[in-house]
Design an enzyme around this catalytic site. Structure first.
Site, PDB file in Angstrom:
ATOM      1  N   HIS A  98      10.523  28.322  65.113  1.00  0.00           N
ATOM      2  CA  HIS A  98      11.158  28.522  63.814  1.00  0.00           C
ATOM      3  C   HIS A  98      11.358  30.010  63.582  1.00  0.00           C
ATOM      4  CE1 HIS A  98       6.805  28.521  63.192  1.00  0.00           C
ATOM      5  NE2 HIS A  98       6.999  29.390  62.219  1.00  0.00           N
ATOM      6  N   HIS A 100      11.695  32.837  60.589  1.00  0.00           N
ATOM      7  CA  HIS A 100      11.540  33.180  59.178  1.00  0.00           C
ATOM      8  C   HIS A 100      12.722  34.049  58.759  1.00  0.00           C
ATOM      9  CE1 HIS A 100       7.125  32.202  58.767  1.00  0.00           C
ATOM     10  NE2 HIS A 100       7.185  32.350  60.090  1.00  0.00           N
TER      11      HIS A 100
END
Ligand code: DGP
Length: 138
Positions: A98, A100
């Site tokens: 992922h 940010h």
């Protein structure tokens, strides 16, 4: 056991969606360090950035770029931090790649402080180090 992002992607857990397509999901971070802190992830499970196929990395970063642009234009962010942690030692707590996207409004605001504390590099042979890394490229 499935990680928390796989469970969100499969609809087992709730999330606040910002963007979704067939390959990528972007959600608001449940523990935001700034207003609009987003997480952009592939729907397919890959452990981290380094183990994710390039075409998927490109799709995830394309969405991360667009969210960053939107946060400047519609949230009034003055800057954006793009961050992806690889491995527990680097602070990765969810083992599902992922990115940010963290909008910044005021320098130093919130729970995210970016500091780069230089190590003592006087004992490092920089040309040898550069060559070692270069030889490791695939
Ligand atoms: P990292 O430490 O880089 O692996 O970041 C994981 C982030 O995921 C952290 O900022 C908190 C967030 N997070 C953890 N669990 C959930 C969840 O269930 N929902 C949402 N939206 N975010 C979560």
């Amino acid at each position: 056991m499935k990680d928390v992002f796989c469970r969100i992607i499969e609809g087992e857990l709730p999330s606040t969606k910002v963007y979704e397509d067939s390959d990528v999901l972007a959600i608001l971070d449940v523990n935001p360090v700034a207003k609009g802190h987003c997480l952009v992830m592939p729907k397919a499970h890959f452990q981290d950035f380094l183990s994710t196929p390039k075409d998927i990395v490109h799709k995830v970063f394309d969405v991360a770029q667009r969210i960053g642009q939107a946060e400047i234009s519609v949230l009034g962010a003055k800057g954006i931090n793009i961050l992806t942690n690889v491995g527990e030692k680097a602070g990765q707590s969810v083992p599902h790649f992922h990115v940010h996207v963290i909008p910044r409004y005021v320098a130093g605001e919130g729970g995210f402080q970016l500091t780069m504390n230089a190590i003592d590099s006087s004992t490092l042979d920089l040309p040898v180090l550069a060559s070692t890394i270069s030889k490791g490229l695939k």
